[in-house]
Design a protein around this motif. Structure first.
Motif, PDB file in Angstrom:
ATOM      1  N   HIS A  12       0.831  -1.201   0.000  1.00  0.00           N
ATOM      2  CA  HIS A  12       0.000   0.000   0.000  1.00  0.00           C
ATOM      3  C   HIS A  12       0.867   1.252   0.000  1.00  0.00           C
ATOM      4  O   HIS A  12       1.972   1.247   0.562  1.00  0.00           O
ATOM      5  CB  HIS A  12      -0.883   0.035   1.249  1.00  0.00           C
ATOM      6  CG  HIS A  12      -1.684  -1.204   1.469  1.00  0.00           C
ATOM      7  ND1 HIS A  12      -2.929  -1.394   0.915  1.00  0.00           N
ATOM      8  CD2 HIS A  12      -1.409  -2.335   2.183  1.00  0.00           C
ATOM      9  CE1 HIS A  12      -3.391  -2.577   1.284  1.00  0.00           C
ATOM     10  NE2 HIS A  12      -2.490  -3.173   2.044  1.00  0.00           N
ATOM     11  N   VAL A  16      -1.920   5.130   3.078  1.00  0.00           N
ATOM     12  CA  VAL A  16      -2.766   4.029   3.548  1.00  0.00           C
ATOM     13  C   VAL A  16      -2.142   3.383   4.778  1.00  0.00           C
ATOM     14  O   VAL A  16      -2.835   3.077   5.762  1.00  0.00           O
ATOM     15  CB  VAL A  16      -2.987   2.996   2.430  1.00  0.00           C
ATOM     16  CG1 VAL A  16      -3.752   1.788   2.960  1.00  0.00           C
ATOM     17  CG2 VAL A  16      -3.726   3.627   1.263  1.00  0.00           C
ATOM     18  N   GLN A 107      -7.419  -4.855  -4.155  1.00  0.00           N
ATOM     19  CA  GLN A 107      -5.985  -4.750  -4.403  1.00  0.00           C
ATOM     20  C   GLN A 107      -5.614  -5.348  -5.755  1.00  0.00           C
ATOM     21  O   GLN A 107      -6.141  -6.395  -6.159  1.00  0.00           O
ATOM     22  CB  GLN A 107      -5.206  -5.496  -3.315  1.00  0.00           C
ATOM     23  CG  GLN A 107      -5.022  -4.730  -2.018  1.00  0.00           C
ATOM     24  CD  GLN A 107      -4.070  -3.575  -2.180  1.00  0.00           C
ATOM     25  OE1 GLN A 107      -4.497  -2.454  -2.460  1.00  0.00           O
ATOM     26  NE2 GLN A 107      -2.798  -3.818  -2.007  1.00  0.00           N
TER      27      GLN A 107
END
Length: 214
Positions: A12, A16, A107
């Motif tokens: 990330h 994040v 993701q």
């Protein structure tokens, strides 16, 4: 009694990671410092367990000593999802947060690895397969970690030392990884390092979380 568990490693951007930190880091710290956790870790490091196929031979304790049985259960407790992270990430203590929805969902496949199993723990199998010396190189605590991009980059060498194998080492690790993989499914020996390398390549941080799904 049956259960489902999952372990995920995901990459990330630092914003994040910063948003996750106030939630995840205190829970990870609490599990690492829980009563008995360090003692279980030290016991495993001092006396690694034998071939996993011998663990439950002699049902009811026949064929193994009481000490061996206690060591196996201690290791399984050590490597099961930590209570605080499990409670938080399953949305129990924080109904507005779920690691499945808020960390893993959506993701890019290049940046996530998730291993889901029934009545098994992915972290238990991984740590037993690689042994305590390699396991000690992994960041965080028993599969749970949260690192910024810079921290992930600096930890890459340790990850590679833990999870990169010669041919004989790989065969030995695979022999002690008891998880079942369907066709095309990535193993715990491959997925975490793949994601870590992708994170470093792309300037991202990394998050590792183990939890019960039910």
């Amino acid at each position: 009694m049956g259960f489902m568990s999952a372990w995920g490693v995901s990459a990330h951007p630092d914003p994040v990671i910063a948003r996750l930190a106030p939630r995840l880091l205190p829970a990870m710290k609490a599990d690492r410092e829980a009563p008995g956790a360090r003692d279980r870790w030290r016991a495993w490091r001092q006396a690694p367990l034998p071939d996993h196929r011998t663990w439950y031979a002699g049902f009811g304790g026949r064929g193994r000593s009481a000490a061996e049985g206690e060591a196996i259960e201690s290791f399984r407790t050590l490597t099961a999802p930590g209570a605080r992270v499990d409670e938080l990430c399953g949305g129990i203590s924080a109904p507005d947060f779920s690691v499945v929805d808020d960390v893993w969902d959506g993701q890019d496949l290049d940046h996530v690895f998730v291993s889901v199993h029934s009545k098994e723990y992915a972290v238990s199998s991984l740590l037993h397969a690689i042994g305590p010396d390699r396991a000690a190189l992994l960041p965080g605590w028993c599969g749970n970690f949260l690192l910024t991009a810079d921290e992930a980059r600096r930890a890459l060498g340790r990850m590679e030392a833990a999870l990169a194998f010669g041919a004989a080492e790989r065969a030995a690790a695979e022999d002690q990884d008891w998880l079942y993989y369907s066709a095309g499914e990535e193993s715990v020996l491959d997925g975490p390092l793949r994601v870590w390398r992708a994170a470093v390549r792309d300037g991202l941080g990394v998050c590792g979380v183990a939890l019960h799904l039910g």
